[in-house]
Design a protein around this motif. Structure first.
Motif, PDB file in Angstrom:
ATOM      1  N   TYR A 141       0.540  -1.201  -0.298  1.00 41.67           N
ATOM      2  CA  TYR A 141      -0.312   0.087  -0.213  1.00 41.67           C
ATOM      3  C   TYR A 141       1.250   1.375   0.363  1.00 41.67           C
ATOM      4  O   TYR A 141       2.211   0.959   0.399  1.00 41.67           O
ATOM      5  N   TYR A 152     -22.293   0.451  -6.724  1.00 46.47           N
ATOM      6  CA  TYR A 152     -21.257   0.139  -7.824  1.00 46.47           C
ATOM      7  C   TYR A 152     -21.802   0.491  -8.919  1.00 46.47           C
ATOM      8  O   TYR A 152     -22.695   0.301  -9.556  1.00 46.47           O
ATOM      9  N   TYR A 155      -9.776 -13.622  -6.766  1.00 46.07           N
ATOM     10  CA  TYR A 155      -8.908 -12.572  -7.705  1.00 46.07           C
ATOM     11  C   TYR A 155      -7.802 -13.244  -7.815  1.00 46.07           C
ATOM     12  O   TYR A 155      -6.878 -13.613  -7.017  1.00 46.07           O
ATOM     13  N   GLN A 201      -6.379  -7.616  -7.270  1.00 44.33           N
ATOM     14  CA  GLN A 201      -7.071  -6.867  -7.108  1.00 44.33           C
ATOM     15  C   GLN A 201      -6.171  -5.206  -6.408  1.00 44.33           C
ATOM     16  O   GLN A 201      -5.289  -5.069  -5.652  1.00 44.33           O
ATOM     17  N   ASN A 227      -7.092  -1.354  -5.955  1.00 43.52           N
ATOM     18  CA  ASN A 227      -7.856  -0.095  -5.360  1.00 43.52           C
ATOM     19  C   ASN A 227      -7.492   0.884  -4.708  1.00 43.52           C
ATOM     20  O   ASN A 227      -6.169   1.669  -4.076  1.00 43.52           O
ATOM     21  N   TYR A 228      -7.802   2.508  -5.345  1.00 43.90           N
ATOM     22  CA  TYR A 228      -7.416   4.221  -5.195  1.00 43.90           C
ATOM     23  C   TYR A 228      -8.509   4.137  -4.488  1.00 43.90           C
ATOM     24  O   TYR A 228      -9.667   4.213  -5.109  1.00 43.90           O
ATOM     25  N   THR A 230      -3.549   4.165  -1.992  1.00 37.44           N
ATOM     26  CA  THR A 230      -3.490   3.044  -2.779  1.00 37.44           C
ATOM     27  C   THR A 230      -3.355   1.607  -1.671  1.00 37.44           C
ATOM     28  O   THR A 230      -2.746   1.950  -0.325  1.00 37.44           O
ATOM     29  N   GLU A 275     -12.897  -4.917   6.003  1.00 37.03           N
ATOM     30  CA  GLU A 275     -13.692  -3.636   5.339  1.00 37.03           C
ATOM     31  C   GLU A 275     -14.235  -3.084   6.950  1.00 37.03           C
ATOM     32  O   GLU A 275     -15.402  -3.272   7.371  1.00 37.03           O
ATOM     33  N   THR A 315     -13.797   4.687  -3.894  1.00 44.43           N
ATOM     34  CA  THR A 315     -13.146   4.422  -4.107  1.00 44.43           C
ATOM     35  C   THR A 315     -12.630   3.270  -5.599  1.00 44.43           C
ATOM     36  O   THR A 315     -14.203   2.951  -5.756  1.00 44.43           O
ATOM     37  N   GLN A 364     -12.172   0.498  -8.117  1.00 42.92           N
ATOM     38  CA  GLN A 364     -11.055  -1.209  -7.892  1.00 42.92           C
ATOM     39  C   GLN A 364     -10.676  -1.429  -9.249  1.00 42.92           C
ATOM     40  O   GLN A 364     -11.855  -1.338 -10.284  1.00 42.92           O
ATOM     41  N   TYR A 421      -9.599  -5.408 -10.869  1.00 43.56           N
ATOM     42  CA  TYR A 421     -10.252  -6.284 -10.197  1.00 43.56           C
ATOM     43  C   TYR A 421      -9.620  -7.227 -11.789  1.00 43.56           C
ATOM     44  O   TYR A 421     -10.846  -7.191 -12.364  1.00 43.56           O
TER      45      TYR A 421
END
Length: 304
Positions: free
Chosen positions: A16, A192, A230, A233, A235-236, A265, A276, A285, A287, A289
């Motif tokens: 991260y 989403y 996945y 994967q 995320n930002y 990230t 989470e 976020t 994402q 994946y």
């Protein structure tokens, strides 16, 4: 959707990065500055993630119109999310399109494209793979299209590899913030918005923006400890905050809380257990994946 696993990948590790620690350096183009997001380290060079902004100290020869020229990268995957400013982009036979903050564009593998204009405040997040890939210019590159000698030196130290074996045919995919629609998805307390990657890659990747469903979420909402099937994967964090528990990192009583805020990230190694535990009301976020059709194994109950 395809549930095709992306075989032959290197061992992964969780990495991260924090916006407060971000450092920009030289990279592919002399006119740009680049901040590494740790994906090359996390995936053994199979992917690279970076933020790109205009280099204020770069002064190009005065020309009527600066452009990267028509060029292609030897990438097997290339996805961009515009963070600020705007860019005019041509992809092979597609019409020139302007992308602004919040818009996304996916450029198919080896597709010819030309960044014909960027604003001075332009910033973009880019994910591509493999990390070591050549760029070939087939049209006139002017000003901002000049390649950096520093990046050539960095490439020379990387391992060459390809991800394309067995991958589906790709096509361009564009999405625009001003027409984005949110709907249901994995968690009932989240909303989403699809970014078109599943369609563009035949289901080998999926991209989405996730935000809180304020009609359903409560302060106690959490995912519970779970893992996804996945192969990739990333995320930002676009806004707000999220608290994380990661297996083997901060999953013991008394361990320090892991908090990600806007601009941070996180890349989760494949099948990494995580929870989470809290998200702020303004959390959202980005994402990415793969594959798009993947299952989730729930080890402890989700909280509503």
């Amino acid at each position: 959707m395809s549930n095709q696993q992306l075989n032959g990948w290197n061992p992964q590790k969780t990495v991260y990065t924090y916006a407060k620690d971000r450092k920009y350096e030289t990279g592919l183009r002399k006119a740009g500055l680049y901040a590494d997001l740790g994906l090359a380290e996390a995936t053994g060079g199979q992917f690279h993630g970076e933020l790109i902004k205009i280099n204020p100290d770069y002064s190009a020869t005065q020309q009527e119109k600066q452009t990267t020229g028509m060029h292609r990268h030897q990438y097997d995957f290339q996805f961009n999310y515009v963070l600020a400013g705007d860019i005019d982009l041509v992809i092979e036979e597609e019409e020139e399109t302007t992308f602004r903050a919040g818009d996304t564009y996916f450029i198919p593998s080896r597709a010819l494209h030309d960044e014909t204009r960027v604003s001075k405040d332009f910033q973009v997040m880019q994910i591509y793979g493999p990390a070591k890939a050549q760029t070939v210019t087939e049209g006139q590159a002017v000003g901002g299209g000049e390649l950096s000698d520093d990046w050539s030196e960095k490439l020379s130290k990387m391992k060459e590899q390809s991800l394309l074996t067995g991958w589906n045919k790709q096509k361009p995919a564009f999405t625009f913030a001003n027409s984005r629609e949110f709907g249901s998805g994995l968690r009932s307390w989240s909303l989403y918005a699809d970014l078109g990657l599943a369609e563009a890659t035949g289901g080998q990747f999926h991209g989405e923006i996730i935000k809180l469903n304020k009609d359903v979420a409560t302060p106690e909402s959490s995912t519970g400890m779970h893992r996804h099937t996945y192969d990739f994967q990333f995320n930002y964090v676009l806004s707000g905050q999220i608290d994380f528990v990661l297996d083997g990192i901060n999953d013991k009583p008394g361990d320090e809380k892991l908090v990600f805020s806007a601009g941070d990230t996180y890349f989760l190694g494949d099948r990494a257990l995580h929870n989470e535990t809290r998200v702020s009301e303004d959390y959202s976020t980005l994402q990415v994946y793969g594959p798009a059709n993947a299952s989730t194994e729930q080890l402890t109950p989700e909280k509503m």
